[in-house]
Design a protein around this motif. Structure first.
Motif, mmCIF file in Angstrom:
data_model
loop_
_atom_site.group_PDB
_atom_site.id
_atom_site.type_symbol
_atom_site.label_atom_id
_atom_site.label_comp_id
_atom_site.label_asym_id
_atom_site.label_seq_id
_atom_site.Cartn_x
_atom_site.Cartn_y
_atom_site.Cartn_z
ATOM 1 N N LEU A 35 -31.311 -10.159 5.450
ATOM 2 C CA LEU A 35 -30.290 -11.355 5.803
ATOM 3 C C LEU A 35 -30.923 -12.586 6.125
ATOM 4 C CD1 LEU A 35 -27.369 -11.458 5.862
ATOM 5 C CD2 LEU A 35 -27.396 -10.836 8.214
ATOM 6 N N ASP A 36 -30.580 -13.471 5.254
ATOM 7 C CA ASP A 36 -31.271 -14.824 5.421
ATOM 8 C C ASP A 36 -32.706 -14.472 5.368
ATOM 9 O OD1 ASP A 36 -28.939 -16.207 5.902
ATOM 10 O OD2 ASP A 36 -28.639 -15.750 7.899
ATOM 11 N N GLU A 37 -33.600 -14.756 6.247
ATOM 12 C CA GLU A 37 -35.021 -14.387 6.276
ATOM 13 C C GLU A 37 -35.269 -13.238 7.120
ATOM 14 O OE1 GLU A 37 -37.065 -15.795 3.843
ATOM 15 O OE2 GLU A 37 -35.301 -16.664 3.279
ATOM 16 N N HIS A 38 -34.284 -12.619 7.739
ATOM 17 C CA HIS A 38 -34.672 -11.666 8.776
ATOM 18 C C HIS A 38 -34.274 -10.025 7.930
ATOM 19 C CE1 HIS A 38 -34.723 -14.517 11.979
ATOM 20 N NE2 HIS A 38 -33.489 -14.939 11.441
ATOM 21 N N ILE A 39 -35.184 -9.117 8.257
ATOM 22 C CA ILE A 39 -35.100 -7.895 7.807
ATOM 23 C C ILE A 39 -34.450 -7.010 8.989
ATOM 24 C CG2 ILE A 39 -36.263 -5.691 7.056
ATOM 25 C CD1 ILE A 39 -38.270 -7.421 5.505
ATOM 26 N N ILE A 40 -33.184 -6.314 8.725
ATOM 27 C CA ILE A 40 -32.595 -5.648 9.866
ATOM 28 C C ILE A 40 -32.300 -4.307 9.129
ATOM 29 C CG2 ILE A 40 -30.479 -5.541 10.881
ATOM 30 C CD1 ILE A 40 -30.070 -8.554 9.982
ATOM 31 N N PRO A 41 -32.781 -3.446 9.987
ATOM 32 C CA PRO A 41 -32.492 -1.886 9.721
ATOM 33 C C PRO A 41 -31.143 -1.537 9.511
ATOM 34 C CG PRO A 41 -34.115 -2.090 11.763
ATOM 35 C CD PRO A 41 -33.494 -3.637 11.405
ATOM 36 N N LEU A 42 -30.834 -0.963 8.672
ATOM 37 C CA LEU A 42 -29.356 -0.532 8.281
ATOM 38 C C LEU A 42 -29.028 0.818 8.251
ATOM 39 C CD1 LEU A 42 -26.479 -1.739 7.770
ATOM 40 C CD2 LEU A 42 -27.040 -1.599 5.448
ATOM 41 N N GLY A 43 -29.967 1.681 7.420
ATOM 42 C CA GLY A 43 -29.383 2.858 7.417
ATOM 43 C C GLY A 43 -30.336 4.277 7.631
ATOM 44 N N SER A 44 -30.009 5.082 7.917
ATOM 45 C CA SER A 44 -30.621 6.470 8.244
ATOM 46 C C SER A 44 -30.027 7.689 7.803
ATOM 47 C CB SER A 44 -31.048 6.470 9.688
ATOM 48 O OG SER A 44 -31.945 7.452 9.894
ATOM 49 N N MET A 45 -30.976 8.422 6.972
ATOM 50 C CA MET A 45 -30.344 9.587 6.744
ATOM 51 C C MET A 45 -31.635 10.764 6.918
ATOM 52 S SD MET A 45 -28.897 11.158 2.825
ATOM 53 C CE MET A 45 -30.362 11.055 1.817
ATOM 54 N N ALA A 46 -30.989 11.925 7.727
ATOM 55 C CA ALA A 46 -32.327 12.712 8.228
ATOM 56 C C ALA A 46 -31.534 14.188 7.856
ATOM 57 C CB ALA A 46 -32.475 12.589 9.681
ATOM 58 N N ILE A 47 -32.482 15.135 7.651
ATOM 59 C CA ILE A 47 -32.248 16.411 7.489
ATOM 60 C C ILE A 47 -33.419 17.069 8.158
ATOM 61 C CG2 ILE A 47 -32.328 18.557 6.110
ATOM 62 C CD1 ILE A 47 -30.535 17.116 4.468
#
Length: 130
Positions: free
Chosen positions: A83-95
């Motif tokens: 987003l713009d010049e920033h990397i933002i953690p968004l999702g996670s999937m775990a088993i």
């Protein structure tokens, strides 16, 4: 046992991961703005781990679940967006691994005939409009 992080481009390098994630990796990697799709894959579980869990929980795992754990003892997938010049953690999937697997007991609350129906949802919507 060491966990292994898969690099970007997972679908090409590890086809079994593509199947495990139901194609989500390919979809995420081709989505605009999504970046840093990674999977931490765990080594396969050993048969005695499955047997031990079944004995401890007094139940038998379905064959497809056993086969899953014999392929990998769980995994954790994450992705971010730019987003713009920033990397933002968004999702996670775990088993979870077998050691963190919890047997769920069936609650009578949501068993038939007490399971919610479309009529229940319509009643809730009607009440909100009053």
């Amino acid at each position: 046992m060491e966990e292994e992080a898969s690099p970007p481009g997972l679908g090409c390098s590890k086809p079994h991961l593509e199947k495990l994630t139901l194609g989500i990796t390919r979809i995420l990697e081709s989505s605009p703005g999504v970046t840093e799709v990674t999977i931490i894959e765990k080594p396969p579980a050993e048969r005695h781990m499955i047997s031990s869990w079944e004995q401890k929980n007094n139940c038998v795992m379905p064959e497809d679940v056993k086969n899953f754990y014999l392929m990998t003892n769980g995994f954790h997938m994450t992705w971010s967006v730019k987003l713009d010049e920033h990397i933002i953690p968004l999702g996670s999937m775990a088993i979870n691994s077998i050691s963190k697997l919890t047997q769920l007991t069936q609650s009578s609350m949501y068993s038939l005939p007490n399971a919610p129906t479309l009529a229940d949802l319509e009643d809730d919507t009607h009440e909100d409009n009053l």
